[in-house]
Design an enzyme around this catalytic site. Sequence first.
Site, mmCIF file in Angstrom:
data_model
loop_
_atom_site.group_PDB
_atom_site.id
_atom_site.type_symbol
_atom_site.label_atom_id
_atom_site.label_comp_id
_atom_site.label_asym_id
_atom_site.label_seq_id
_atom_site.Cartn_x
_atom_site.Cartn_y
_atom_site.Cartn_z
ATOM 1 N N ASN A 186 -12.757 2.642 -5.961
ATOM 2 C CA ASN A 186 -11.334 2.951 -5.999
ATOM 3 C C ASN A 186 -10.827 3.488 -4.664
ATOM 4 O O ASN A 186 -11.553 4.150 -3.938
ATOM 5 C CB ASN A 186 -11.040 3.970 -7.108
ATOM 6 C CG ASN A 186 -11.281 3.382 -8.479
ATOM 7 O OD1 ASN A 186 -11.385 2.164 -8.597
ATOM 8 N ND2 ASN A 186 -11.378 4.217 -9.483
ATOM 9 N N VAL A 187 -9.549 3.199 -4.433
ATOM 10 C CA VAL A 187 -8.914 3.699 -3.210
ATOM 11 C C VAL A 187 -8.037 4.907 -3.530
ATOM 12 O O VAL A 187 -7.421 5.489 -2.638
ATOM 13 C CB VAL A 187 -8.112 2.576 -2.515
ATOM 14 C CG1 VAL A 187 -9.064 1.531 -1.940
ATOM 15 C CG2 VAL A 187 -7.122 1.900 -3.469
ATOM 16 N N ASP A 188 -7.960 5.284 -4.807
ATOM 17 C CA ASP A 188 -7.180 6.477 -5.167
ATOM 18 C C ASP A 188 -7.973 7.741 -4.839
ATOM 19 O O ASP A 188 -9.137 7.673 -4.399
ATOM 20 C CB ASP A 188 -6.739 6.421 -6.644
ATOM 21 C CG ASP A 188 -7.903 6.513 -7.628
ATOM 22 O OD1 ASP A 188 -8.756 7.408 -7.455
ATOM 23 O OD2 ASP A 188 -7.956 5.708 -8.579
ATOM 24 N N MET A 226 -16.869 8.744 -21.767
ATOM 25 C CA MET A 226 -17.426 9.864 -21.002
ATOM 26 C C MET A 226 -17.658 11.082 -21.890
ATOM 27 O O MET A 226 -18.614 11.830 -21.685
ATOM 28 C CB MET A 226 -16.512 10.238 -19.827
ATOM 29 C CG MET A 226 -16.910 9.631 -18.503
ATOM 30 S SD MET A 226 -18.667 9.780 -18.088
ATOM 31 C CE MET A 226 -18.840 11.550 -17.901
ATOM 32 N N ARG A 261 1.379 1.872 -3.601
ATOM 33 C CA ARG A 261 0.165 2.411 -4.241
ATOM 34 C C ARG A 261 0.000 3.891 -3.870
ATOM 35 O O ARG A 261 -0.339 4.720 -4.687
ATOM 36 C CB ARG A 261 -1.096 1.657 -3.784
ATOM 37 C CG ARG A 261 -1.106 0.135 -3.976
ATOM 38 C CD ARG A 261 -1.310 -0.295 -5.405
ATOM 39 N NE ARG A 261 -0.156 -0.058 -6.248
ATOM 40 C CZ ARG A 261 0.989 -0.755 -6.198
ATOM 41 N NH1 ARG A 261 1.148 -1.741 -5.355
ATOM 42 N NH2 ARG A 261 1.980 -0.457 -7.010
ATOM 43 N N TYR A 311 0.826 -1.214 0.000
ATOM 44 C CA TYR A 311 0.000 0.000 0.000
ATOM 45 C C TYR A 311 0.860 1.263 0.000
ATOM 46 O O TYR A 311 0.439 2.303 -0.533
ATOM 47 C CB TYR A 311 -1.005 -0.030 1.161
ATOM 48 C CG TYR A 311 -2.142 -0.973 0.844
ATOM 49 C CD1 TYR A 311 -3.157 -0.603 -0.023
ATOM 50 C CD2 TYR A 311 -2.143 -2.269 1.352
ATOM 51 C CE1 TYR A 311 -4.153 -1.483 -0.372
ATOM 52 C CE2 TYR A 311 -3.149 -3.161 1.012
ATOM 53 C CZ TYR A 311 -4.149 -2.765 0.150
ATOM 54 O OH TYR A 311 -5.149 -3.646 -0.212
ATOM 55 N N HIS A 326 -14.536 1.107 -0.775
ATOM 56 C CA HIS A 326 -13.446 0.223 -0.360
ATOM 57 C C HIS A 326 -12.313 0.959 0.334
ATOM 58 O O HIS A 326 -11.197 0.460 0.395
ATOM 59 C CB HIS A 326 -12.918 -0.550 -1.588
ATOM 60 C CG HIS A 326 -13.927 -1.489 -2.175
ATOM 61 N ND1 HIS A 326 -13.883 -1.951 -3.464
ATOM 62 C CD2 HIS A 326 -15.038 -2.051 -1.620
ATOM 63 C CE1 HIS A 326 -14.918 -2.761 -3.690
ATOM 64 N NE2 HIS A 326 -15.631 -2.821 -2.588
HETATM 65 P P1 NAD Z 1 -11.139 -4.518 -11.987
HETATM 66 O O1 NAD Z 1 -9.651 -4.423 -12.051
HETATM 67 O O2 NAD Z 1 -11.752 -5.790 -11.546
HETATM 68 O O3 NAD Z 1 -11.747 -4.184 -13.423
HETATM 69 C C1 NAD Z 1 -11.275 -3.095 -14.140
HETATM 70 C C2 NAD Z 1 -12.221 -2.839 -15.284
HETATM 71 O O4 NAD Z 1 -11.750 -1.665 -15.926
HETATM 72 C C3 NAD Z 1 -12.271 -3.954 -16.326
HETATM 73 O O5 NAD Z 1 -13.609 -4.272 -16.619
HETATM 74 C C4 NAD Z 1 -11.567 -3.341 -17.544
HETATM 75 O O6 NAD Z 1 -12.115 -3.779 -18.766
HETATM 76 C C5 NAD Z 1 -11.831 -1.864 -17.312
HETATM 77 N N1 NAD Z 1 -10.880 -0.972 -17.953
HETATM 78 C C6 NAD Z 1 -9.583 -1.157 -18.270
HETATM 79 N N2 NAD Z 1 -9.070 -0.051 -18.865
HETATM 80 C C7 NAD Z 1 -10.086 0.849 -18.897
HETATM 81 C C8 NAD Z 1 -10.194 2.189 -19.377
HETATM 82 N N3 NAD Z 1 -9.165 2.837 -19.941
HETATM 83 N N4 NAD Z 1 -11.387 2.821 -19.254
HETATM 84 C C9 NAD Z 1 -12.453 2.195 -18.677
HETATM 85 N N5 NAD Z 1 -12.394 0.936 -18.217
HETATM 86 C C10 NAD Z 1 -11.228 0.267 -18.318
HETATM 87 O O7 NAD Z 1 -11.606 -3.298 -11.123
HETATM 88 P P2 NAD Z 1 -12.823 -3.135 -10.160
HETATM 89 O O8 NAD Z 1 -14.034 -3.731 -10.765
HETATM 90 O O9 NAD Z 1 -12.808 -1.721 -9.735
HETATM 91 O O10 NAD Z 1 -12.421 -4.014 -8.885
HETATM 92 C C11 NAD Z 1 -11.097 -3.965 -8.423
HETATM 93 C C12 NAD Z 1 -10.908 -3.695 -6.951
HETATM 94 O O11 NAD Z 1 -9.518 -3.387 -6.775
HETATM 95 C C13 NAD Z 1 -11.663 -2.492 -6.481
HETATM 96 O O12 NAD Z 1 -12.376 -2.861 -5.371
HETATM 97 C C14 NAD Z 1 -10.613 -1.458 -6.107
HETATM 98 O O13 NAD Z 1 -10.722 -1.071 -4.747
HETATM 99 C C15 NAD Z 1 -9.290 -2.131 -6.227
HETATM 100 N N6 NAD Z 1 -8.384 -1.341 -7.107
HETATM 101 C C16 NAD Z 1 -8.394 0.013 -7.043
HETATM 102 C C17 NAD Z 1 -7.586 0.756 -7.876
HETATM 103 C C18 NAD Z 1 -7.645 2.271 -7.786
HETATM 104 O O14 NAD Z 1 -8.053 2.808 -6.744
HETATM 105 N N7 NAD Z 1 -7.278 3.013 -8.829
HETATM 106 C C19 NAD Z 1 -6.741 0.126 -8.778
HETATM 107 C C20 NAD Z 1 -6.732 -1.295 -8.809
HETATM 108 C C21 NAD Z 1 -7.559 -2.015 -7.964
#
Ligand code: NAD
Length: 241
Positions: A94-96, A225, A63, A60, A111
């Site tokens: 997202n956690v960001d 979007m 991250r 973390y 989350h």
């Molecule tokens: P996931 O990783 O399971 O799924 C990501 C989805 O994003 C996929 O369906 C993929 O096709 C899509 N994707 C990929 N590139 C994209 C783009 N450019 N534009 C739009 N969509 C795109 O993610 P999830 O369903 O959010 O579950 C993952 C868990 O992991 C979450 O609970 C989250 O807390 C955590 N997570 C968070 C972050 C973050 O905060 N940025 C990053 C990774 C994982």
Amino acid sequence: MENLLRSKPKLVVLTGAGISAESGLSTFRGTGGMWEGNKIEDVATPEAWRRNPIRVLEFYNQRRAQLPLVNANEAHILLKKLEAFYDVHIITQNVDDLHERSQSSNILHLHGELVKVRSELNDYIILDWGYKPLNWGDKGPDGAQLRPHVVWFGEAVPAMFKAESISSQADILVVIGTSLQVYPAANLIYTAPSHAEIWYIDPQPATITGLKKLHVLPQKATTGMKELYQILTSKCNPDER
Ligand code: NAD
């Protein structure tokens, strides 16, 4: 006068890791169930924390350290701009902190948040931590070890009740960048009222059944979007009430 009293339609947005992909933050489903090369069970479960807390903290910390190196993208920014037309409520997995940095007004983190930490013993003791590392031995005001303020796999999702309440009032539901594989968050799409239109933006959308008013835009978040912003704003004037 009548215009002043009419409230804006409620636009509820469920975002996942995909909305932040074009900012440079990786998703984890896209990389074979690994999150930045780590197995979920090694870094994002209560068992991992008990087994090897230093590894979890390091994961973390990495991250968190990424956050100041990336920026909100056009998809985050357009969600903020939609506030001129709609009562926008963001529910994010997202956690960001990219929705905060694009200044969206109503954000619910399902989350947790990387920029916060909490006591491992008393989960109501939550501290703003920013982008600095959290180390073994960092204690809260209760004297207990601090842990990331994130919901790990296998843990309860305390914000779910509030999220369901928000989603159940949606006039429009927009779902962006989520594989809909993580529960209970994925169930939120079924809590929107039956009159609500649902828009789903994802280049590899999950198969969704049982929703009559579903429109899928199989595109990246920024492209999808831009198209949806045109569709959603073409019918109304900014700050129309
Ligand atoms: P996931 O990783 O399971 O799924 C990501 C989805 O994003 C996929 O369906 C993929 O096709 C899509 N994707 C990929 N590139 C994209 C783009 N450019 N534009 C739009 N969509 C795109 O993610 P999830 O369903 O959010 O579950 C993952 C868990 O992991 C979450 O609970 C989250 O807390 C955590 N997570 C968070 C972050 C973050 O905060 N940025 C990053 C990774 C994982």
